[in-house]
Design a protein around this motif. Structure first.
Motif, PDB file in Angstrom:
ATOM      1  N   GLY A 167     -45.878 -26.101  -7.561  1.00 66.37           N
ATOM      2  CA  GLY A 167     -46.100 -27.532  -7.766  1.00 66.37           C
ATOM      3  C   GLY A 167     -45.104 -28.118  -8.752  1.00 66.37           C
ATOM      4  O   GLY A 167     -44.562 -29.209  -8.543  1.00 66.37           O
ATOM      5  N   ALA A 168     -44.840 -27.385  -9.823  1.00 68.66           N
ATOM      6  CA  ALA A 168     -43.905 -27.875 -10.843  1.00 68.66           C
ATOM      7  C   ALA A 168     -42.482 -28.012 -10.309  1.00 68.66           C
ATOM      8  O   ALA A 168     -41.809 -29.008 -10.590  1.00 68.66           O
ATOM      9  N   VAL A 169     -42.016 -27.026  -9.532  1.00 74.15           N
ATOM     10  CA  VAL A 169     -40.646 -27.132  -9.031  1.00 74.15           C
ATOM     11  C   VAL A 169     -40.508 -28.287  -8.041  1.00 74.15           C
ATOM     12  O   VAL A 169     -39.467 -28.945  -7.982  1.00 74.15           O
ATOM     13  N   VAL A 170     -41.566 -28.563  -7.271  1.00 73.17           N
ATOM     14  CA  VAL A 170     -41.537 -29.716  -6.366  1.00 73.17           C
ATOM     15  C   VAL A 170     -41.580 -31.001  -7.190  1.00 73.17           C
ATOM     16  O   VAL A 170     -40.820 -31.947  -6.937  1.00 73.17           O
ATOM     17  N   ALA A 171     -42.450 -31.052  -8.191  1.00 77.57           N
ATOM     18  CA  ALA A 171     -42.559 -32.249  -9.029  1.00 77.57           C
ATOM     19  C   ALA A 171     -41.241 -32.564  -9.747  1.00 77.57           C
ATOM     20  O   ALA A 171     -40.876 -33.727  -9.909  1.00 77.57           O
ATOM     21  N   LEU A 172     -40.547 -31.521 -10.148  1.00 77.64           N
ATOM     22  CA  LEU A 172     -39.283 -31.691 -10.858  1.00 77.64           C
ATOM     23  C   LEU A 172     -38.081 -31.759  -9.920  1.00 77.64           C
ATOM     24  O   LEU A 172     -36.956 -31.961 -10.375  1.00 77.64           O
ATOM     25  N   ALA A 173     -38.329 -31.569  -8.613  1.00 84.58           N
ATOM     26  CA  ALA A 173     -37.249 -31.505  -7.616  1.00 84.58           C
ATOM     27  C   ALA A 173     -36.195 -30.497  -8.073  1.00 84.58           C
ATOM     28  O   ALA A 173     -34.991 -30.742  -7.995  1.00 84.58           O
ATOM     29  N   ALA A 174     -36.678 -29.341  -8.538  1.00 85.25           N
ATOM     30  CA  ALA A 174     -35.808 -28.311  -9.097  1.00 85.25           C
ATOM     31  C   ALA A 174     -34.900 -27.717  -8.025  1.00 85.25           C
ATOM     32  O   ALA A 174     -35.352 -27.347  -6.957  1.00 85.25           O
ATOM     33  N   ARG A 175     -33.642 -27.638  -8.331  1.00 89.51           N
ATOM     34  CA  ARG A 175     -32.654 -27.032  -7.431  1.00 89.51           C
ATOM     35  C   ARG A 175     -32.194 -25.717  -8.058  1.00 89.51           C
ATOM     36  O   ARG A 175     -31.102 -25.618  -8.602  1.00 89.51           O
ATOM     37  N   ALA A 215     -46.659 -32.719  -8.350  1.00 87.74           N
ATOM     38  CA  ALA A 215     -47.406 -32.877  -9.598  1.00 87.74           C
ATOM     39  C   ALA A 215     -48.899 -32.666  -9.372  1.00 87.74           C
ATOM     40  O   ALA A 215     -49.577 -32.030 -10.198  1.00 87.74           O
ATOM     41  N   VAL A 216     -49.416 -33.173  -8.267  1.00 85.48           N
ATOM     42  CA  VAL A 216     -50.831 -32.959  -7.951  1.00 85.48           C
ATOM     43  C   VAL A 216     -51.105 -31.470  -7.742  1.00 85.48           C
ATOM     44  O   VAL A 216     -52.122 -30.942  -8.204  1.00 85.48           O
ATOM     45  N   THR A 217     -50.190 -30.785  -7.073  1.00 85.30           N
ATOM     46  CA  THR A 217     -50.343 -29.338  -6.862  1.00 85.30           C
ATOM     47  C   THR A 217     -50.350 -28.601  -8.196  1.00 85.30           C
ATOM     48  O   THR A 217     -51.208 -27.745  -8.436  1.00 85.30           O
ATOM     49  N   ALA A 218     -49.410 -28.936  -9.075  1.00 87.11           N
ATOM     50  CA  ALA A 218     -49.359 -28.281 -10.387  1.00 87.11           C
ATOM     51  C   ALA A 218     -50.625 -28.595 -11.185  1.00 87.11           C
ATOM     52  O   ALA A 218     -51.183 -27.704 -11.845  1.00 87.11           O
ATOM     53  N   ALA A 219     -51.103 -29.833 -11.116  1.00 86.45           N
ATOM     54  CA  ALA A 219     -52.329 -30.207 -11.820  1.00 86.45           C
ATOM     55  C   ALA A 219     -53.516 -29.432 -11.262  1.00 86.45           C
ATOM     56  O   ALA A 219     -54.397 -28.993 -12.025  1.00 86.45           O
ATOM     57  N   MET A 230     -51.161 -14.096 -10.586  1.00 82.73           N
ATOM     58  CA  MET A 230     -49.938 -14.405  -9.847  1.00 82.73           C
ATOM     59  C   MET A 230     -50.200 -15.515  -8.826  1.00 82.73           C
ATOM     60  O   MET A 230     -49.360 -16.398  -8.629  1.00 82.73           O
ATOM     61  N   ILE A 231     -51.361 -15.488  -8.186  1.00 79.93           N
ATOM     62  CA  ILE A 231     -51.704 -16.540  -7.229  1.00 79.93           C
ATOM     63  C   ILE A 231     -51.843 -17.870  -7.959  1.00 79.93           C
ATOM     64  O   ILE A 231     -51.337 -18.901  -7.500  1.00 79.93           O
ATOM     65  N   LEU A 232     -52.510 -17.859  -9.118  1.00 78.30           N
ATOM     66  CA  LEU A 232     -52.614 -19.087  -9.915  1.00 78.30           C
ATOM     67  C   LEU A 232     -51.232 -19.573 -10.344  1.00 78.30           C
ATOM     68  O   LEU A 232     -50.937 -20.775 -10.274  1.00 78.30           O
ATOM     69  N   ALA A 233     -50.394 -18.654 -10.779  1.00 77.58           N
ATOM     70  CA  ALA A 233     -49.038 -19.018 -11.195  1.00 77.58           C
ATOM     71  C   ALA A 233     -48.258 -19.629 -10.035  1.00 77.58           C
ATOM     72  O   ALA A 233     -47.475 -20.564 -10.230  1.00 77.58           O
ATOM     73  N   SER A 234     -48.495 -19.121  -8.824  1.00 79.63           N
ATOM     74  CA  SER A 234     -47.769 -19.664  -7.666  1.00 79.63           C
ATOM     75  C   SER A 234     -48.105 -21.132  -7.449  1.00 79.63           C
ATOM     76  O   SER A 234     -47.221 -21.940  -7.168  1.00 79.63           O
TER      77      SER A 234
END
Length: 189
Positions: free
Chosen positions: A99-107, A176-180, A90-94
């Protein structure tokens, strides 16, 4: 671009062991130090602030507050040695998902975002509580809650500053860097 992101993520890989042993359990200073003792916590918590800045409005305070509140509850559960299935996953998933939601600017709808943050906050809190549960839990929890709020504030401040500079691209790159980095933890840790 992908090579640069992968290289940046690899820089975080040596600290991919999600447990951070060696804390002086129960002290306020140990609680302050725990969230900044590993890239996994730092990345996820700063990403919460970045995402809250992207979402705007009520999310600016609701998202960090939800994470911290759930983290404190998770800390109590960890200190009580109650199980939390797949906490490391779960920590890894976080890291990866924030990171992905920030990279995608997900609303995403705020209710869904808050539920996701509550789950992630509880997982991070469980890890904090399980590691620092031998006495002084309240002072330890106050320390890790305070440092988490500081990290959320850093991400929020950075995200809002980048918005004023009209640099949503840079915010998304940080995501993206966070997700990577999350992927690097998955495959390297």
């Amino acid at each position: 671009m992908l090579r640069k992101l992968t290289l940046a993520a690899a820089l975080f890989a040596p600290s991919a062991a999600l447990a951070h042993p060696g804390h002086q359990a129960g002290s306020f200073l140990a609680g302050l130090g725990h969230p900044i003792s590993g890239a996994d916590h730092i990345l996820a918590m700063v990403a919460v602030g970045l995402w809250a800045a992207q979402m705007g409005g009520r999310a600016i305070w609701a998202m960090p507050a939800t994470f911290v509140g759930a983290m404190v509850l998770g800390g109590a559960i960890g200190a009580a040695r109650l199980p939390f299935p797949a906490v490391e996953s779960m920590i890894l998933a976080s890291i990866l998902l924030l990171g992905a939601v920030v990279a995608l600017a997900a609303r995403l709808p705020l209710k869904f975002a808050l539920a996701m943050l509550a789950l992630f906050g509880a997982a991070h809190g469980w890890a904090h509580g399980a590691e620092g549960s031998s006495g002084g839990l309240l002072t330890y929890a106050a320390g890790f809650a305070m440092m988490t709020a500081v990290l959320h504030g850093a991400g929020l401040g950075l995200g809002l500053a980048l918005q004023k500079l009209a640099s949503m691209r840079l915010t998304r790159m940080l995501g993206a860097v966070t997700a990577a980095a999350g992927l690097a933890f998955v495959f390297g840790g």
